[in-house]
Design a protein around this motif. Structure first.
Motif, PDB file in Angstrom:
ATOM      1  N   PRO A  71      26.824 -30.835  21.688  1.00  0.00           N
ATOM      2  CA  PRO A  71      25.867 -30.021  21.637  1.00  0.00           C
ATOM      3  C   PRO A  71      25.254 -29.550  23.166  1.00  0.00           C
ATOM      4  N   VAL A  72      24.915 -28.197  23.259  1.00  0.00           N
ATOM      5  CA  VAL A  72      24.642 -27.754  24.428  1.00  0.00           C
ATOM      6  C   VAL A  72      23.169 -27.765  24.663  1.00  0.00           C
ATOM      7  N   GLU A  73      22.632 -28.555  25.800  1.00  0.00           N
ATOM      8  CA  GLU A  73      21.097 -28.732  25.717  1.00  0.00           C
ATOM      9  C   GLU A  73      20.838 -28.032  27.155  1.00  0.00           C
ATOM     10  N   LYS A  74      21.526 -28.079  28.246  1.00  0.00           N
ATOM     11  CA  LYS A  74      21.365 -27.631  29.418  1.00  0.00           C
ATOM     12  C   LYS A  74      22.505 -26.946  30.164  1.00  0.00           C
ATOM     13  N   PRO A  75      22.402 -25.842  31.100  1.00  0.00           N
ATOM     14  CA  PRO A  75      23.698 -25.164  31.446  1.00  0.00           C
ATOM     15  C   PRO A  75      24.670 -26.027  31.669  1.00  0.00           C
ATOM     16  N   ALA A  76      24.705 -27.194  32.303  1.00  0.00           N
ATOM     17  CA  ALA A  76      25.835 -27.868  32.780  1.00  0.00           C
ATOM     18  C   ALA A  76      26.633 -28.387  31.520  1.00  0.00           C
ATOM     19  N   ASP A  77      25.875 -28.282  30.375  1.00  0.00           N
ATOM     20  CA  ASP A  77      26.778 -28.877  28.950  1.00  0.00           C
ATOM     21  C   ASP A  77      27.781 -27.659  28.728  1.00  0.00           C
ATOM     22  N   LEU A  78      27.708 -26.318  29.203  1.00  0.00           N
ATOM     23  CA  LEU A  78      28.741 -25.413  29.058  1.00  0.00           C
ATOM     24  C   LEU A  78      29.847 -25.570  29.900  1.00  0.00           C
TER      25      LEU A  78
END
Length: 329
Positions: free
Chosen positions: A160-167
């Motif tokens: 799951p991508v919840e914040k930019p860092a998750d990309l």
């Protein structure tokens, strides 16, 4: 004497033909192939088909439009080139795809440009749309309607991508668009362009982890079969630009041009309604097909893409940015 009579007959015939020719030219049927890249189940195709039928009927066949879905006339880039040369007569094309011929068209699809769809519609049906359409005409392309692609969301197969860092580290397919590439590079992903027609198989083969598109396209293109997580980022709102080759547009009589524009507006309203209705139902439908949804920290995303706005200031120019700002307030 016979020779003289023939000359007179020939002269009269030529005179009659020359008198009739302009009328014949006006009455001549204008045949238009309209291409787009989305499947027949998408609202783009349903509305484009309705638009074509209405124009065909209302002009008594003087303007005949046939719709070709699923990239049958080529990728968006190829259709745009065809519009410029007149080899493709019309297209329904994502606004961002026009940046290759007019970089300022990218202003519509800047990250987090729009707080709501209604805000975007007001701008495109108003001064912003008129300004951009004026910039396209010298490129050989006539804008006849602003339809909708919708808010884009990120899907992927990793987490799951919840914040930019998750990309970070996610290989994401984006449209062949410099600003879109720069946006996802700024967000920390690994973006690469690919034409829409190749996207499903690229996701299926694992060449990409992720992609970004509106829910309507995620559903109609069956991406739920090859993607797991949907992050409701709504990072870009996209317009669909209903366009015609200027050389073809100029062959249509003023009366029939008015019919075409009226039909484009009417079917644009219907298409926008289809997008709204579909979006309201799609989360439940896609969850039932196995996708997992999550919200994102939009404030963090908006802050992260601020450098993109700064980098594009000179491209769009003060006048266009001022028009945009009047609608964003």
């Amino acid at each position: 004497m016979q020779h003289h009579t023939n000359l007179i007959r020939g002269g009269l015939l030529a005179a009659c033909l020359s008198a009739v020719a302009p009328v014949a030219a006006l009455a001549a049927d204008v045949s238009i192939r309209l291409g787009h890249v989305l499947p027949e189940s998408h609202s783009w195709h349903i509305a484009a088909s309705g638009f074509a039928d209405e124009v065909n009927t209302a002009t008594d066949g003087r303007v005949q439009i046939e719709v070709f879905p699923s990239g049958q006339l080529g990728s968006e880039k190829e259709v745009i080139e065809g519009l410029q040369f007149g080899s493709v007569q019309a297209g329904l094309i994502g606004a961002g795809s026009f940046q290759g011929v007019e970089p300022r068209m990218g202003i519509i699809e800047m990250p987090y440009a729009w707080a709501s769809r209604e805000q975007a519609f007001a701008a495109l049906d108003g001064e912003l749309g008129a300004a951009l359409a004026g910039m396209m005409e010298p490129k050989g392309i006539k804008v006849i309607g602003w339809w909708e692609t919708g808010f884009r969301n990120i899907t992927n197969n990793v987490r799951p991508v919840e914040k930019p860092a998750d990309l970070a580290g996610l290989k994401i397919r984006v449209t062949p668009d410099k600003v879109r590439l720069a946006t996802f590079e700024t967000l920390g992903a690994e973006p690469a362009p690919l034409s829409f027609g190749e996207l499903y198989s690229a996701l299926q083969q694992g060449l990409f982890d992720a992609q970004e598109n509106p829910l309507t396209i995620i559903d109609s293109a069956s991406f739920y079969e090859v993607q797991k997580y949907v992050s409701l980022s709504e990072h870009i709102w996209g317009a669909a630009t209903l366009t015609m080759s200027k050389s073809v547009w100029d062959k249509i009589s003023p009366e029939d041009q008015a019919v075409v524009l009226a039909a484009a507006t009417a079917w644009g309203e219907k298409q926008r309604d289809m997008v709204a209705k579909a979006s309201a139902e799609l989360i439940a439908q896609l969850e039932a097909k196995g996708m997992e949804f999550n919200e994102v920290d939009k404030t963090a995303f908006i802050e992260a893409v601020a450098p993109i706005w700064e980098s594009q200031k000179d491209v769009y120019g003060e006048e266009l940015l001022t028009i945009l700002d009047t609608y964003r307030k």
